[in-house]
Design an enzyme around this catalytic site. Structure first.
Site, PDB file in Angstrom:
ATOM      1  N   CYS A 143       0.828  -1.201   0.000  1.00 16.49           N
ATOM      2  CA  CYS A 143       0.000   0.000   0.000  1.00 16.49           C
ATOM      3  C   CYS A 143       0.872   1.265   0.000  1.00 16.49           C
ATOM      4  O   CYS A 143       1.584   1.507  -0.960  1.00 16.49           O
ATOM      5  CB  CYS A 143      -0.992  -0.050   1.163  1.00 16.49           C
ATOM      6  N   TYR A 144       0.873   2.049   1.069  1.00 16.06           N
ATOM      7  CA  TYR A 144       1.744   3.235   1.106  1.00 16.06           C
ATOM      8  C   TYR A 144       3.197   2.828   0.861  1.00 16.06           C
ATOM      9  O   TYR A 144       3.959   3.558   0.215  1.00 16.06           O
ATOM     10  CB  TYR A 144       1.604   3.933   2.472  1.00 16.06           C
ATOM     11  N   GLU A 169      -1.963  -8.733   4.309  1.00 16.62           N
ATOM     12  CA  GLU A 169      -1.906  -9.184   5.699  1.00 16.62           C
ATOM     13  C   GLU A 169      -3.281  -9.367   6.337  1.00 16.62           C
ATOM     14  O   GLU A 169      -3.400 -10.021   7.353  1.00 16.62           O
ATOM     15  CB  GLU A 169      -1.064  -8.197   6.538  1.00 16.62           C
ATOM     16  N   SER A 182      -4.259 -11.554  37.203  1.00 16.68           N
ATOM     17  CA  SER A 182      -5.720 -11.545  37.170  1.00 16.68           C
ATOM     18  C   SER A 182      -6.233 -12.978  37.126  1.00 16.68           C
ATOM     19  O   SER A 182      -7.421 -13.221  37.301  1.00 16.68           O
ATOM     20  CB  SER A 182      -6.195 -10.820  35.914  1.00 16.68           C
ATOM     21  N   GLY A 183      -5.319 -13.918  36.873  1.00 17.36           N
ATOM     22  CA  GLY A 183      -5.764 -15.299  36.704  1.00 17.36           C
ATOM     23  C   GLY A 183      -6.079 -15.607  35.258  1.00 17.36           C
ATOM     24  O   GLY A 183      -6.350 -16.733  34.891  1.00 17.36           O
ATOM     25  N   GLY A 184      -6.032 -14.593  34.403  1.00 20.13           N
ATOM     26  CA  GLY A 184      -6.273 -14.806  32.977  1.00 20.13           C
ATOM     27  C   GLY A 184      -4.991 -15.252  32.290  1.00 20.13           C
ATOM     28  O   GLY A 184      -3.918 -15.256  32.897  1.00 20.13           O
ATOM     29  N   VAL A 185      -5.141 -15.585  31.014  1.00 20.01           N
ATOM     30  CA  VAL A 185      -4.001 -16.162  30.305  1.00 20.01           C
ATOM     31  C   VAL A 185      -2.872 -15.143  30.104  1.00 20.01           C
ATOM     32  O   VAL A 185      -1.701 -15.477  30.283  1.00 20.01           O
ATOM     33  CB  VAL A 185      -4.458 -16.828  28.976  1.00 20.01           C
ATOM     34  N   SER A 190      -1.806 -12.356  31.834  1.00 20.06           N
ATOM     35  CA  SER A 190      -0.918 -12.059  32.965  1.00 20.06           C
ATOM     36  C   SER A 190      -0.207 -13.328  33.433  1.00 20.06           C
ATOM     37  O   SER A 190       0.939 -13.272  33.877  1.00 20.06           O
ATOM     38  CB  SER A 190      -1.669 -11.375  34.104  1.00 20.06           C
ATOM     39  N   SER A 191      -0.853 -14.495  33.299  1.00 16.82           N
ATOM     40  CA  SER A 191      -0.195 -15.730  33.737  1.00 16.82           C
ATOM     41  C   SER A 191       1.003 -16.069  32.847  1.00 16.82           C
ATOM     42  O   SER A 191       2.055 -16.472  33.340  1.00 16.82           O
ATOM     43  CB  SER A 191      -1.160 -16.912  33.707  1.00 16.82           C
TER      44      SER A 191
END
Ligand code: XMP
Length: 509
Positions: free
Chosen positions: A78-79, A167, A219-222, A224-225
């Site tokens: 593109c550009y 892409e 947080s227990g989420g993926v 941050s773990s």
């Protein structure tokens, strides 16, 4: 390795990701990178990204033209293609007809980028300028109805250009074009994997942190773990994790997290009970952004108080992913319209005066999951659907009370049980219950009821930037609805949300 030169496109990390998917190492560099640095990095190919500017605009991004004297293959997108044409003596003009969205690409020269493709297929365009005259020794290799010069090549120099965006997922064969550039043009070897990523990331963290301490909120989420596991592998127990229970978690969530985090991840983790603090601060607050601000501010306060107890910490670890960054910054790092305030990823360190360590900031969610599995993290944790920082507070429309939290928790538990039993949990990006601020009339056991309503939200997505509502089977929806109404007091109606993002967002607040 491949270098992607960043001309300001929102999609430049997507280009990098397409390269990585092919097992080739890739780095995105700003357009003001020096030619000497490029030479030192010794890339086998260079990709010039798209960008929002017009080539003739004042301050449009440029890179030193001697880039084209290095003997390294270049692909301009593109550009990036327009920049190459302009730099090598061709001309770019405002297009007679702008081209945004889908177009049919008609291939004129198959080799190398369009090898093994049909001669006509769909591609995705987004441009107001077009190439008018090509530099010497370039040929047109594909066109669309509105854009004669849609792809170009200078075979001798191994310079290629695509006006389309290979892409993005909507460009049929786009990944294949990038693959041909990598292997047929640049002669890349497939020798990069998530293992090499973690190896590099661990070394970088070690170098940056040395023997100092890092604090990190889990947080227990993926995200941050995985980030914490990488940091822990680099610096061991100099990593101090803090988990804040804000009282807005789902049923048994804290207990489950505690079990999986402490048994699987052998780290320093401090669990802080701040339930009452959060619920008191949220009393009578109904505006979503005010809720977020209160929760965000209180989180910082609680986190900060705990962090103060860890002497000598100089760094803050965060599990920021690439999509978090693009939704919060414009291409050149300036302010942009902030869609929801949580995407403002810079908040914590400014207040706390800590340096940031964000080892996942160039990755997409599915790449982070792959990395987590490679690092040996429990599958349950890796496949956990994302859960927002403000938790159930933004899934209770209106006032948050203990009673309403309890109603939502019960409904949400049923929904998740049934989604898992149907084998759909992993296939959905997110699935959850929302407690609506309305009551409606019903009839139960011959009695009139006037009770609350639960909305079911289930979406498919790759990165949360766009999402589609999930076409859940009707019998499953029926079962969930039946169970919620029978098992959760104070609910007499269940509705299903059929809004995609955009125009909706995934969460209701
Ligand atoms: P939306 O609702 O913006 O959600 O389409 C996109 C993704 O972000 C999550 N989300 C949040 N995460 N704090 C967070 O940490 C928030 O305030 C927040 N709001 C939305 C949402 O769950 C989805 O995965």
């Amino acid at each position: 390795m491949i270098i992607v030169i960043d001309f300001g496109s929102q999609f430049n990390q997507l280009i990098a990701r397409r390269v990585r998917e092919n097992g080739v190492y890739c780095q995105v560099e700003p357009a003001d990178i020096s030619i000497k640095k490029i030479k030192d990095m010794n890339p086998v190919g260079i990709i010039l990204s798209g960008g929002p500017s017009s080539i003739y605009e004042k301050d449009s991004p440029t890179i030193d033209k001697s880039l084209f004297d290095l003997g390294i293959p270049v692909l301009g997108i593109c550009y990036g293609m327009q920049f190459m044409i302009h730099a090598l003596g061709g001309t770019i003009k405002r297009a007679d007809k702008r081209e945004y969205g889908f177009a049919q690409l008609i291939v004129k020269e198959e080799k190398p980028l369009f090898t093994d493709m049909e001669t006509k297929f769909q591609c995705w365009m987004s441009h107001g300028d077009s190439a008018k005259e090509l530099p010497e020794n370039f040929v047109v290799t594909a066109s669309t109805e509105n854009t004669e010069i849609a792809a170009i090549a200078n075979h001798a120099k191994r310079f290629y250009g695509l006006q389309l965006h290979p892409e993005v997922e909507h460009s049929v064969n786009g990944s294949l074009m990038i693959k041909h550039f990598l292997f047929d043009v640049c002669g890349c070897e497939k020798n990069w994997s998530m293992k090499s990523f973690s190896h590099g990331a661990i070394t970088q963290i070690k170098d940056a942190v040395g023997d100092k301490k890092v604090i990190m909120g889990l947080s227990g989420g993926v995200d941050s773990s995985v980030a914490a596991t990488l940091i822990h592998k680099a610096i061991g127990n100099n990593l101090h994790c803090i988990f804040v229970d804000n009282g807005l978690l789902r049923q048994n969530e804290k207990e489950n997290l505690e079990k999986s985090l402490t048994s699987k991840l052998d780290m320093n983790i401090k669990f802080v009970d701040a339930k009452e603090k959060f619920l008191n601060a949220l009393k009578d607050i109904t505006d979503p952004e005010t809720k977020r601000k209160i929760i965000g501010k209180l989180f910082i306060e609680v986190f900060d108080a705990e962090a103060q107890k860890i002497e000598g910490a100089q760094f803050l670890g965060q599990g920021t992913l690439y999509p978090d960054i693009i939704e919060s910054k414009s291409a050149f790092g300036g302010p942009t319209s902030i869609i929801k305030s949580h995407h403002n990823v810079g908040g914590l360190p400014e207040e706390m005066n800590l340096k940031l360590i964000e080892p996942l900031q160039l990755l997409f969610k599915d790449e982070v999951r792959k990395l987590g599995l490679d690092l040996g993290i429990d599958e349950d944790l890796i496949w956990r659907q994302p859960f927002p920082g403000p938790g159930l507070a933004i899934r209770i429309m209106g006032n948050i009370t203990k009673d309403r939290l309890s109603v939502l928790r019960k409904a949400d538990t049923i929904l998740l049980e049934e989604i898992r039993a149907a084998g759909l949990y992993k296939k959905l990006w997110q699935s959850f219950a929302v407690l609506l601020p309305i009551k409606s009339v019903g009839v139960m056991g011959d009695k009139r009821t006037f009770a609350n309503c639960i909305a079911i939200r289930a979406v498919t997505s790759n990165d949360a930037m766009t999402a589609d509502w999930a076409k859940l089977p009707h019998d499953l929806l029926g079962k969930i609805s039946n169970r919620i109404i029978n098992e959760v007091d104070k609910i007499n109606r269940v509705v299903f949300d059929i809004t995609s993002k955009p125009p909706g967002t995934i969460e209701w607040e």
